[in-house]
Structures are given as structure tokens and as C-alpha cells.
Design a protein around this motif. Structure first.
Motif, PDB file in Angstrom:
ATOM      1  N   HIS A 142      44.143 -17.942  61.310  1.00  0.00           N
ATOM      2  CA  HIS A 142      43.148 -19.020  61.308  1.00  0.00           C
ATOM      3  C   HIS A 142      41.769 -18.468  61.687  1.00  0.00           C
ATOM      4  O   HIS A 142      40.754 -18.827  61.098  1.00  0.00           O
ATOM      5  CB  HIS A 142      43.578 -20.120  62.281  1.00  0.00           C
TER       6      HIS A 142
ATOM      7  N   ASP B 282      40.314 -16.824  58.806  1.00  0.00           N
ATOM      8  CA  ASP B 282      39.794 -17.822  57.872  1.00  0.00           C
ATOM      9  C   ASP B 282      38.364 -18.211  58.215  1.00  0.00           C
ATOM     10  O   ASP B 282      37.507 -18.327  57.346  1.00  0.00           O
ATOM     11  CB  ASP B 282      40.664 -19.087  57.903  1.00  0.00           C
TER      12      ASP B 282
ATOM     13  N   ALA C 213      36.107 -15.419  57.386  1.00  0.00           N
ATOM     14  CA  ALA C 213      35.955 -15.266  55.939  1.00  0.00           C
ATOM     15  C   ALA C 213      35.002 -16.313  55.390  1.00  0.00           C
ATOM     16  O   ALA C 213      34.194 -16.033  54.511  1.00  0.00           O
ATOM     17  CB  ALA C 213      37.317 -15.363  55.259  1.00  0.00           C
TER      18      ALA C 213
ATOM     19  N   ALA D 231      31.600 -15.620  53.311  1.00  0.00           N
ATOM     20  CA  ALA D 231      31.984 -15.821  51.916  1.00  0.00           C
ATOM     21  C   ALA D 231      30.775 -15.663  50.998  1.00  0.00           C
ATOM     22  O   ALA D 231      29.678 -16.096  51.315  1.00  0.00           O
ATOM     23  CB  ALA D 231      32.599 -17.200  51.747  1.00  0.00           C
ATOM     24  N   ARG D 232      31.031 -15.016  49.868  1.00  0.00           N
ATOM     25  CA  ARG D 232      29.945 -14.779  48.921  1.00  0.00           C
ATOM     26  C   ARG D 232      30.236 -15.488  47.600  1.00  0.00           C
ATOM     27  O   ARG D 232      30.169 -14.903  46.544  1.00  0.00           O
ATOM     28  CB  ARG D 232      29.797 -13.283  48.687  1.00  0.00           C
TER      29      ARG D 232
END
Lengths: 621, 342
Positions: free
Chosen positions: B313, B316, B319, B323-324
Motif C-alpha cells: 500500500h 502504491d 507510485a 506517476a507519469r
């Protein structure tokens, strides 16, 4: 835009269709990076390009040894290229060992760029030279440019303040600059790459930039090179392009498959050459629903992928031969439980540890037959680095639609080889059919789809579909464990039929190039695509009655295969093993099939295959 | 997507599957199944969110007898399968059933990594100190010198202790009970169910066909109280019918020493008081060798640490921060060039 170091040259410019270049040096010389940057630059300039990285399994073998030589070969051209080329127009040898091990591949009269600063007495001796080849006349058949690259690089980058050792590590960029000048290429993309790559180490960024420019300037000014070569852009379909290697394309295909399926991707993997790059790539994309787990071993990797598939995710594992061997029992469980799972085998030369960084296609039997019991699975093989994307995407699609494990056979050559790739439009990717669950009152774990024979994929967390499943044989109707003899036979035959029907879901086989009927059909699979295509195309253009068929589906074979084969008088299977596909085809179709095999950890050369094709054609007439 | 359905309170019956139970009559596994079926309805987890995962062996047939989701996998690999199940859907309540051969021999590696990851699963290891389903070969918990079909002159292997193995691998919940312990087993299972992280329960189980009475001295009513050290958190370590024996820390030997005549319920102040959160005490307890010392039963160790699912988690969140873009952005990442239409 011209860089300031790219001074206009007054050398004559010769237009050629293409060139084959190999960079070779110690495994610590940065040869792979040099090759990758050259590939990127020519691709960005619109050439087609195919590459062959070839490196030892030692990370940094002792300097100057023959076994520590690393090479990167590429062919780039103003037309489509399918192979990295047979023989070299240019060989760049950064030390004595690289010269010793690579010279035989240079064409007579070809350009040899050699670092004379790395041909000291000790280095020559270590490379097995009794005398200095620059002095003993043994290089007289080539156009030799002996340059003290080591010293010139050091002198160029000294002002930056790098140590002698650090300065020496810039020589790959010096060399790259030199070759760029010979082929009249802009330095811009490489300079921006250096700036990005070394942004945390500004001294190295500056050193490498200076080395690149110094090499370029040397090439422009030096009398050693009498002309420049111009290779125009290759004609291409319009669209957005990028370079991609097989492992990256495969990773992207798997992600695209899971995204389009609307499911999580769970990867189980254990690091192994040459598949580790897939684990590393997938680890980066958690925001796209990818969970990449580095498992405790190869068996756990397969089991966790299968557990994830049971729980409703796309279960993936990636490995190479030795890991594949360890996964066989888990793949058998995937067959028995009929769960969707994709297993990627980036093949390398075996048996056992074998040649860990070299390609071979010797896991075909293992993929098709290598499990206990009657355990058929779908086996697919991409033909080119870029095709790894479509095959991986298709593997996910087939696994889900047909509820079966799918094995992808890539290899070390596809994994590391790169080529330009037309970036697909995500909205245009083929859509997935995912069968809805039957009503709970009708549900059994083995209730099959009439068309595909796939069973329902009811995952934990879904109320009303609670069921138990495992490796024990199941009753055809209820899905409960059963030891009934006739039921077992029925289940074995049903699972086989389910896999056989995947052929309905794959394109019919077709001739790639050459004749569609005639004397000789050459059949290949996987990474030998380029060599076979090139050999067949060249001979067909000269009037030889030969065609090329390339199989993407190895289990089941595609529909129409028998018809295509029957249109030829003779069949030759070319592969990087001792004849595994030939054997499978003989067994399946009872045909007299000839076999061209090579088991040297190297791709098939176009010329050696052409010789064989000519021989087979002559024998026929 | 998981649907949450309000259902009437579940009962034992709801969890009993319609499959015929195929263990030998009289097998200790029956007692374990019955205790498990008592606990499951109490947990207020929807039936569809349970997954029972097993490997191979007599114990590993367990999932067939529980009417939830179940996966009967391959020998030793249940922890790896469970890892995948939880990675795909962390909300599930995943229970592993394994045996001394499945979990500590062929699957020892996976069990080790399950413990160190602190995957949020419950691991029930049925220890009968023999291979049952293959008909009577010595197991990794069989005693040295054990004569079996595959060791006619006695086994040359020293046994592994499941509890010490679990502690050594970093398990965050370690407990022991036995097949016919009834309420004790139910209590231990309940505690395991409520633990966040890998909950390991060694269940001493009698295989009356191939290794009968292996734990007789511990489990039979006549000698049980003398040979069982029933652990209760915060209570002194006492045993014996009159609870008049106890264990105290001996600083000289750095071990637990027996104390006789401690008075009723161990009122003597010198006795060691059980502390489930102490890894050192857990090691001391796990090291008590029978029959010189009684066998500790109950929760030896329980500690709250982030689970593997918590770590996922956390990844997550990271990420999402970095994020891209989506899939299309990924495909066209790197150096790209446009080829214009002719």
C-alpha cells in the motif's frame, strides 16, 4: 542544428545504402552504451536499424582478456533491415583482445578503427599476439585507422579535472564522436543524453561531452579518413516512432494486455539473465496496476503468479532456461486448474547454466512438452524485438479468453536487440473478450464455454461462486475431485482440445517473403526471422524458387500450415538448436523435413543460410 | 470488484462443505477441522472473502472441507501461492494449511520468506512427525534415530523445531496447540485470526496409522497437566495439576529453571511472567526441551509490525506521487520521432 564542434567538412560525401558497424572492447569499456547511443542517433535520423549486442556473462572480466570482450553490432540503412548484418563494414576495436576476437568478421577492405594506445606489449601478449598486428603486415587487407584513443581522450578531458582513470572511461564517447563524424551525424541527441544521464555528476557529463566532441573533431580533421558516408532515411509509414528492445517491448505488451483486460498484473520473478530486465521494467509501473514481486526462488515466482491468477489478476512470470525447468510443476498446476497465466522464457544457450548471455532456441521441447502428465499449453514466439509487444499482448488475451497458461519463447538476441517501433495507439489495440460468469445456480468450476472450452474464472471475493480447485483430477461436470478412469481420459482430451482450439483465435499462417509455392519452403520461428527473411528474399530475387514461413504459434500450430507446406517440394527448418521444431513438425505431419541448425550462441548468418538454401534447391532439381 | 453483502450471521454449517471428508477415521485432523469451523463464523468475514490454500499431504486436503474459496496447490508451495492471492487482492482472509513435511521440508524456503515478509495470512502447520500420505517415512520433525519405512535403522537427521524456525525467520505471531485441545485450540485459532501479519500455529496432530501416540504424554488427560505449560499473557509460567510448579529465570545459566512448590497459581514472586511481546522470552520458551520441561502451549509470541500488504500500500502511494501518465504515455516514453505523412 549544428553543434559548434561539428565544423563543416570539406571531405567528399559518398552516398551508401547502409552499413554494418561493430564496437568491441573490454566489458568495462562502455561498449554497450556506445552501441545503444549510436543506434538511437541513427534511428532518430530516420534510418532503419537492427542490433546485436554480444557480451560476456562476467560483469567486468579481467581487463584485456579474450573472454572479457564485449561487442555491439548494428546495421543501419536507408531501407528496411532485418538483421544486424553478417560481415562488418567498420570494426572499432578498443583493445588488443577485441581486435583478436573480432577481426575475422571484418570485410576485406573494411575500415578498422583501433586504439593503438591499448596495444602495449602486455596487452598484445594477453590477447595472444606474438607480434604487434599494426607492424607485422597482418592488417594489410583492411583500411586501418590506428589512433591512440586512450591518450587523445585523456588529453581532451584533463581540463575538467577527472582523474586519469576516470578520464580513460570517457574513451567510448570519444570513439562514438569519431564514428559520428564518419557517418555525418549530429551530436545533439547524444549530448542531451549525456546531460541527462550524468546530471548528478556534472564532471562526468562535461568529460563525456568533451570527449564526444573531441572524437568528432578528430574524425573531421584527420587525414586517416578520406571521405564521409551519407545514409539517407528509410521510407516509413507515418506515425510516432521510438527505439525499443525486446525485453522492454515484451514488458509493455504485458502491461498493455492487463490494462486492456481491466485487471491487475502480478509478476513473480527471480533475477536471471537475460530476463531480469523484464522484472526491472515491470517494477517501475505500479501506477498502471502492476505489482512486481521478486520472489525467493523460481518456483515461488511461478506459484505466486498462479495464485494471483486464481485471485483474478493477470499472473505473469519471466525467466530463462534454468528457471523454466524449476517452474514446470507450477505450470502443470496451471494446466490442471485451468487458470490464465503467462510465462516468459527468454531463452539462452543451455543445458544447465550453459552460455548465460548468448541466444539459443533450445527450450522449445521444454515449453511444448516439459511437464509431467498430459499437460498441453499454448506456446508463442515473437520474431523481432518490436513484435515482442504484440505477442505479449496476445499472450495475455489468449490466456484469459482460453483459461490456459501461455508460454512466450523469446531469447537473448530478441531481449537485447533493438529496432525502431511504431508506437501503437492504445485505443486501437484489439479488444478482449472476457466471458461473464454463469448464474450462481448453474455454476461449477468446470462449466465450459461451448466455443473455447474455457472454464469460468470465478475469483475469491465473488459471492456465490465459492469453490475448491487444485491439482487433483476433477469431475467433468461438477469440478469435484474424481478418480474415475473414463472421466480422467475425458478431461485430458478436453484440456488438449481447449488448447488446440486456440488456433481458431490466431491468424492463419502466411508466407513472409518469396514464393508461395515452389521448390523450397524455409520455416523458422523466433529470433531467426531477420536472417531467414533476408536469405530467402535475396535468393528469390535471383530467381530461386524459395519461400519463407515464420511461425508465431508453436502450440497449437496455426491453421493453414499443412496447406502452405504442401505447396512446396521440400521443407527446410532453420533454428538455433539441434532441430527441435523440425522434429515437432515431422511428428505432427509425417513429412520429410530437412533441418538447418546452429548451436553456437550466435544468430544464423544470412550467407550461411543462403549457401544451404542453394544446396537444397540444387539437390532438388 | 468485491461486493459487500449484508448477510444473516453465518454458522458452522455454512462453512462445512458437502465433500466427503477422506481422512482416516480417528485422524487428529478431524478435531482441527471442527475447531476451525467453530472459529470461522465468529470472524464476521463474508464467506466469499476466505481463501484456504494448501500444498500436498494429508493436512493439505483441508480446503476441500471448508465451503469457501480453496486452492489445493503443489507440494510445499502454498505460501508462494498465498503471496500471489494476497498481492492480487489484499482484502481476502487467507489461511494456509500445511504439514511438517510440506511446510518444513519441501516448502521450508517459502515458509521462511512468508514469515520475514509478514504476509497477512494464517498458517496452520499440522505436525505429526511423519509422512502420512506417502505411508510412513520420517519427516523433518521426526526424532533422531526414528525407525520408519525409509529409515529402518533409524533416521540420521536431527529434527527441526517448527516454533524455533518460525521465530528465527521473524514470524510476528507464533503459537502452539494440539488436535484434541478443544477450547484451547479454538482460542489459539481465534487469536491467530485476529493477528495482522503472518500468524503461525503449530498444531500437534496424531497420525494413529503411521506414528500413533507421538504426543501421547502431552495430550492424554492423565499426564497433560504435568507436561503442558499453558501460556497466558501477563500471568506467571506455572504448570502441574495443582499449578504448583513454575519456571523462573536463572541468571546464572540464562535459561528458564523449574521451581517446585510455588504455591497456588504461582503466587511466588520469583516466577517468570509471560510477555507475548518479548522475542527473548519466546526463544526461551521455545527452547524448553521435553520431557525435561513441559511443552509450552498457547501464544508464545505476538508482535504488531507492518504487514506485507501495508508495504504494498505504501508503494502504491509512492507510485501515485511519481506517476507519469497512463499506458499511452508509457508507450511513447523515451526518445521519439515523428515520421510525417508523405
Amino acid at each position: 542544428m549544428q553543434n559548434e564542434s561539428e565544423v563543416p567538412s570539406n571531405k567528399p560525401e559518398i552516398v551508401v545504402n547502409g552499413a554494418v558497424i561493430r564496437f568491441a572492447g573490454d566489458s568495462g569499456d562502455g561498449v554497450q552504451l556506445t552501441g545503444q547511443r549510436f543506434t538511437s542517433a541513427v534511428a532518430l535520423a530516420g534510418n532503419d536499424v537492427a542490433t546485436l549486442p554480444d557480451f560476456p556473462s562476467e560483469i567486468r572480466a579481467p581487463a584485456g582478456t579474450l573472454y572479457g570482450v564485449s561487442g555491439y553490432q548494428l546495421q543501419f540503412a536507408s531501407k528496411d533491415v532485418f538483421t544486424p548484418g553478417d560481415s562488418l563494414d567498420v570494426l572499432v576495436a578498443l583493445n588488443a583482445a577485441a581486435l583478436q576476437t573480432n577481426l575475422s568478421d571484418l570485410k576485406p577492405g573494411g575500415l578498422l578503427v583501433v586504439d593503438s594506445g591499448a596495444l602495449g606489449a602486455a596487452q598484445l601478449k594477453k590477447a595472444g599476439y606474438a607480434t604487434n598486428p599494426l607492424e607485422d603486415g597482418s592488417l594489410s587487407g583492411y583500411q586501418v585507422a590506428a589512433i591512440d584513443i586512450s591518450t587523445l581522450t585523456r588529453k581532451a578531458v584533463t581540463p575538467v579535472g577527472l582523474s586519469t582513470k576516470e578520464a580513460g572511461r570517457c574513451k567510448n564517447f570519444w570513439t562514438l564522436g569519431l564514428i559520428f563524424s564518419i557517418y555525418d551525424r549530429s551530436l545533439d541527441t547524444t549530448l542531451s543524453f549525456i546531460a541527462e544521464q550524468f546530471k548528478k555528476k556534472p564532471q562526468f557529463a562535461e568529460g563525456n561531452s568533451i570527449a564526444l566532441k573531441a572524437g568528432y573533431a578528430f574524425g573531421t580533421a584527420s587525414e586517416l579518413f578520406h571521405q564521409r558516408y551519407r545514409i539517407a532515411a528509410a521510407p516509413r509509414n507515418p506515425g510516432l516512432y521510438r527505439n525499443i528492445d525486446g525485453n522492454t517491448a515484451l514488458s509493455y505488451g504485458l502491461i498493455a494486455g492487463s490494462v486492456c483486460a481491466g485487471r491487475h498484473l502480478v509478476l513473480g520473478a527471480y533475477p536471471i539473465t537475460p530476463a531480469s530486465a523484464i522484472l526491472q521494467e515491470l517494477s517501475k509501473h505500479r501506477h498502471l496496476g502492476v505489482t512486481a514481486i521478486q520472489a525467493e526462488d523460481e518456483i515461488a515466482a511461478a506459484c505466486l503468479a498462479l495464485g494471483a491468477a486464481y485471485a483474478g489478476a493477470v499472473g505473469i512470470c519471466c525467466t530463462s532456461g534454468p528457471g523454466m525447468a524449476l517452474k514446470t510443476e507450477a505450470i502443470g498446476l496451471a494446466v490442471a486448474t485451468e487458470l490464465p497465466m503467462v510465462i516468459v522464457d527468454v531463452q539462452r544457450a543451455g543445458p544447465s547454466t550453459g552460455l548465460p548471455t548468448k541466444p539459443e532456441q533450445s527450450d522449445l521441447y521444454l515449453a511444448v512438452h516439459g511437464r509431467n502428465g498430459e499437460a498441453p499449453v499454448c506456446v508463442l514466439a515473437p520474431a523481432t524485438p518490436a513484435e515482442c509487444f504484440t505477442v505479449a499482448y496476445d499472450a495475455v488475451r489468449i490466456a484469459i479468453r482460453h483459461m490456459t497458461p501461455v508460454i512466450i519463447l523469446s531469447d537473448a538476441y530478441l531481449a537485447h536487440g533493438a529496432e525502431p517501433w511504431l508506437v501503437p495507439d492504445v485505443d486501437q489495440l484489439p479488444k478482449f473478450e472476457q466471458t461473464a460468469l454463469p448464474p450462481t445456480e448453474l455454476f461449477t468450476p468446470m462449466l465450459r464455454n461451448d466455443v473455447t472450452l474455457a472454464r469460468p474464472w470465478a475469483s475469491p471475493g465473488t459471492p456465490g461462486y465459492e469453490h475448491r480447485i487444485g491439482g487433483l483430477e476433477k469431475d467433468y461436470d461438477t469440478g469435484q475431485i474424481s478418480v474415475d478412469p473414463l472421466n480422467h481420459e475425458r478431461m485430458v482430451r478436453t484440456r488438449a482440445e481447449k488448447v488446440a482450439r486456440i488456433a481458431d483465435d490466431m491468424p492463419e499462417c502466411r508466407i513472409e517473403v518469396g514464393a508461395s509455392q515452389g521448390k523450397l519452403l524455409v520455416i523458422g520461428w523466433g529470433s531467426t526471422y531477420g536472417s531467414i527473411r533476408e536469405a530467402v528474399a535475396q535468393l528469390h530475387a535471383k530467381g530461386v524458387s524459395v519461400g519463407h514461413l515464420h511461425l508465431r504459434g508453436l502450440c497449437p500450430f496455426p491453421r493453414g500450415l499443412e496447406a502452405v507446406m504442401s505447396a512446396f517440394g521440400k521443407i527446410l527448418v532453420a533454428e538455433l538448436n539441434s532441430g527441435q521444431l523440425a522434429q515437432l513438425l515431422r511428428a505432427k505431419f509425417c513429412l520429410d523435413i530437412k533441418s538447418f541448425t546452429k548451436i553456437q550462441g550466435k544468430p544464423i548468418r544470412t550467407d550461411e543460410l543462403m549457401d544451404r538454401i542453394l544446396k537444397e534447391s540444387e539437390d532438388y532439381s | 470488484m468485491t461486493m459487500v453483502v449484508e448477510t444473516a450471521r453465518l454458522t458452522q454449517k455454512d462453512f462445512a462443505s458437502s465433500d466427503d471428508v477422506r481422512w482416516c477415521p480417528g485422524c487428529g485432523d478431524y478435531g482441527i477441522l471442527s475447531s476451525v469451523l467453530k472459529v470461522l463464523p465468529e470472524l464476521e468475514i463474508p464467506k466469499e472473502n476466505f481463501v484456504w490454500v494448501s500444498g500436498i499431504g494429508c493436512s493439505s486436503r483441508f480446503p476441500y472441507y471448508v465451503d469457501t474459496y480453496g486452492f489445493h496447490s503443489i507440494h510445499g508451495r502454498a505460501p508462494a501461492v498465498a503471496l500471489g492471492v494476497k498481492a492480487a487482492n489484499p482484502k481476502l482472509s487467507v489461511w494456509l494449511v500445511t504439514g511438517d513435511g510440506d511446510g518444513l521440508s519441501i516448502g521450508g524456503n517459502h515458509l521462511m520468506h512468508c514469515f520475514r515478509r509478514n504476509l497477512d495470512v494464517k498458517v496452520l502447520l499440522f505436525n505429526n512427525r511423519i509422512y502420512g500420505l506417502t505411508k510412513g517415512q520420517y519427516s523433518p520433525t521426526s526424532e533422531l534415530g526414528k525407525q520408519t519405512h525409509s529409515s529402518p535403522f533409524g533416521s540420521a537427521d536431527r529434527p527441526v523445531d517448527p516454533i524455533r524456525f518460525a521465530l528465527g525467520c521473524g514470524a510476528t505471531f507464533v503459537a502452539r496447540s494440539y488436535d484434541t485441545a478443544g477450547a484451547h485450540l479454538v482460542d489459539v485459532l481465534r487469536r491467530a485470526a485476529r493477528h495482522r501479519g503472518t500468524a503461525f500455529v503449530e498444531i500437534l496432530q496424531n497420525c494413529h496409522v503411521f506414528n500413533d501416540a507421538a504426543f501421547e504424554q502431552i495430550t492424554n488427560k492423565a499426564s497433560a497437566s504435568a507436561n503442558q505449560l499453558r501460556l497466558e499473557n501477563g500471568k506467571p509460567l506455572v504448570y502441574g495439576e495443582a499449578k504448583d510448579k513454575g519456571l523462573a529465570l536463572d541468571p546464572a545459566t540464562l535459561s528458564l529453571a523449574k521451581v517446585e512448590n510455588v504455591g497456588s497459581n504461582g503466587s511466588s514472586k520469583s516466577l517468570m511472567v509471560h510477555d507475548e511481546s518479548s522475542p527473548i522470552l519466546a526463544q526461551f520458551l521455545a527452547s524448553l526441551s521435553f520431557p525435561e520441561y513441559p511443552v509450552p502451549l498457547g501464544v508464545l509470541y505476538a508482535n504488531s509490525l507492518p504487514t506485507y500488504e501495508d508495504q504494498l500500500h505504501h508503494l502504491d502511494i509512492q507510485a501515485k506521487e511519481t506517476a507519469r501518465g497512463g499506458l499511452q504515455a508509457l508507450l511513447k516514453s523515451g526518445q521519439v520521432w515523428q515520421v510525417p505523412a508523405a
